[in-house]
Scaffold this motif. Structure first.
Motif, short mmCIF file in Angstrom:
data_model
loop_
_atom_site.label_atom_id
_atom_site.label_comp_id
_atom_site.label_asym_id
_atom_site.label_seq_id
_atom_site.Cartn_x
_atom_site.Cartn_y
_atom_site.Cartn_z
N PHE A 84 -1.93 -6.44 -5.39
CA PHE A 84 -3.52 -4.78 -4.90
C PHE A 84 -1.99 -3.73 -5.69
CE2 PHE A 84 -5.22 -7.41 -1.94
CZ PHE A 84 -6.18 -7.36 -2.08
N LEU A 85 -1.22 -4.33 -6.15
CA LEU A 85 0.03 -3.18 -6.67
C LEU A 85 -0.19 -2.90 -8.20
CD1 LEU A 85 3.58 -4.75 -5.88
CD2 LEU A 85 2.65 -3.25 -4.92
N PRO A 86 -0.53 -1.90 -8.64
CA PRO A 86 -0.87 -1.46 -9.99
C PRO A 86 -0.43 -1.78 -10.98
CG PRO A 86 0.48 0.29 -8.76
CD PRO A 86 0.18 -0.57 -7.81
N PRO A 87 -0.47 -2.21 -12.26
CA PRO A 87 0.01 -2.49 -13.42
C PRO A 87 1.19 -1.99 -14.01
CG PRO A 87 -2.41 -2.68 -14.00
CD PRO A 87 -2.11 -1.71 -12.53
N GLY A 88 2.40 -3.44 -13.83
CA GLY A 88 3.79 -2.89 -14.41
C GLY A 88 4.49 -1.68 -12.85
N ALA A 89 4.03 -2.33 -11.83
CA ALA A 89 4.66 -2.15 -10.41
C ALA A 89 5.85 -2.97 -10.17
CB ALA A 89 3.70 -2.23 -8.95
N LEU A 90 7.10 -3.22 -9.65
CA LEU A 90 7.93 -3.61 -9.46
C LEU A 90 7.84 -4.44 -8.02
CD1 LEU A 90 10.70 -5.20 -10.78
CD2 LEU A 90 11.96 -2.94 -9.48
N LEU A 91 8.16 -5.90 -8.38
CA LEU A 91 7.98 -6.24 -7.52
C LEU A 91 9.13 -7.48 -6.61
CD1 LEU A 91 5.80 -7.40 -4.98
CD2 LEU A 91 5.95 -9.79 -6.12
N VAL A 92 9.65 -7.06 -5.93
CA VAL A 92 10.85 -7.55 -5.00
C VAL A 92 10.61 -8.36 -4.00
CG1 VAL A 92 13.68 -7.40 -4.81
CG2 VAL A 92 12.46 -5.61 -6.26
N GLU A 93 10.99 -9.75 -3.99
CA GLU A 93 10.45 -11.17 -3.45
C GLU A 93 11.78 -10.88 -2.95
OE1 GLU A 93 8.17 -15.16 -2.15
OE2 GLU A 93 9.14 -14.37 -4.40
N LEU A 94 12.30 -11.24 -1.58
CA LEU A 94 13.47 -12.17 -1.22
C LEU A 94 13.44 -13.27 -0.58
CD1 LEU A 94 14.46 -8.49 1.20
CD2 LEU A 94 15.55 -8.92 -1.25
N TYR A 95 15.23 -13.47 -0.78
CA TYR A 95 14.73 -14.55 0.39
C TYR A 95 15.56 -15.28 1.38
CZ TYR A 95 15.00 -20.06 0.73
OH TYR A 95 14.24 -21.33 0.90
N PRO A 96 15.40 -16.31 2.68
CA PRO A 96 15.76 -15.82 3.93
C PRO A 96 17.71 -16.37 3.73
CG PRO A 96 13.54 -16.74 4.17
CD PRO A 96 13.93 -16.47 2.53
N LEU A 97 18.19 -15.96 4.33
CA LEU A 97 19.92 -16.32 4.50
C LEU A 97 19.64 -17.28 5.22
CD1 LEU A 97 22.25 -15.71 3.90
CD2 LEU A 97 22.75 -14.54 5.27
#
Length: 108
Positions: A84-97
């Motif tokens: 649902f983010l608009p085109p061009g938006a930045l997505l940062v996916e974190l990974y559990p430590l």
């Protein structure tokens, strides 16, 4: 005819824009999410909104994400909402430590 290598984004600086953080209450927590939100707000000059599946209705989550230029969240099923983010938006996916990479399929 030469084409512009930068496509026009569907939002302008005059829109009500947000940075979204996918927040969890039970597991895969972002331990410093309040500090993260404060820092992101200061650096980018945008309000930060939390998207919480536990206590938000889906239409409310979507409304926030549709106006988000950046979304950050811990790896997991909530990240599917990034559609649902608009085109061009930045997505940062974190990974559990401390999760051994050998227990995570993409790293096998």
């Amino acid at each position: 005819a030469s084409s512009d290598p930068y496509r026009k984004l569907p939002f302008t600086l005059h829109d009500d824009l947000y940075i979204s953080i996918f927040s969890r209450k039970i597991d895969r927590l972002i331990l410093n999410e309040e500090e993260l939100a404060e820092t992101l707000g200061q650096v980018y000059g945008l309000p930060v909104k939390f998207v919480r599946m536990e206590n938000m209705q889906m239409p409310d989550q979507i409304a926030i994400l549709r106006k988000s230029v950046m979304a950050i969240g811990m790896h997991g099923s909530a990240m599917i909402l990034s559609i649902f983010l608009p085109p061009g938006a930045l997505l940062v996916e974190l990974y559990p430590l401390y999760v051994p990479a050998e227990n995570y399929t993409p790293y096998k």
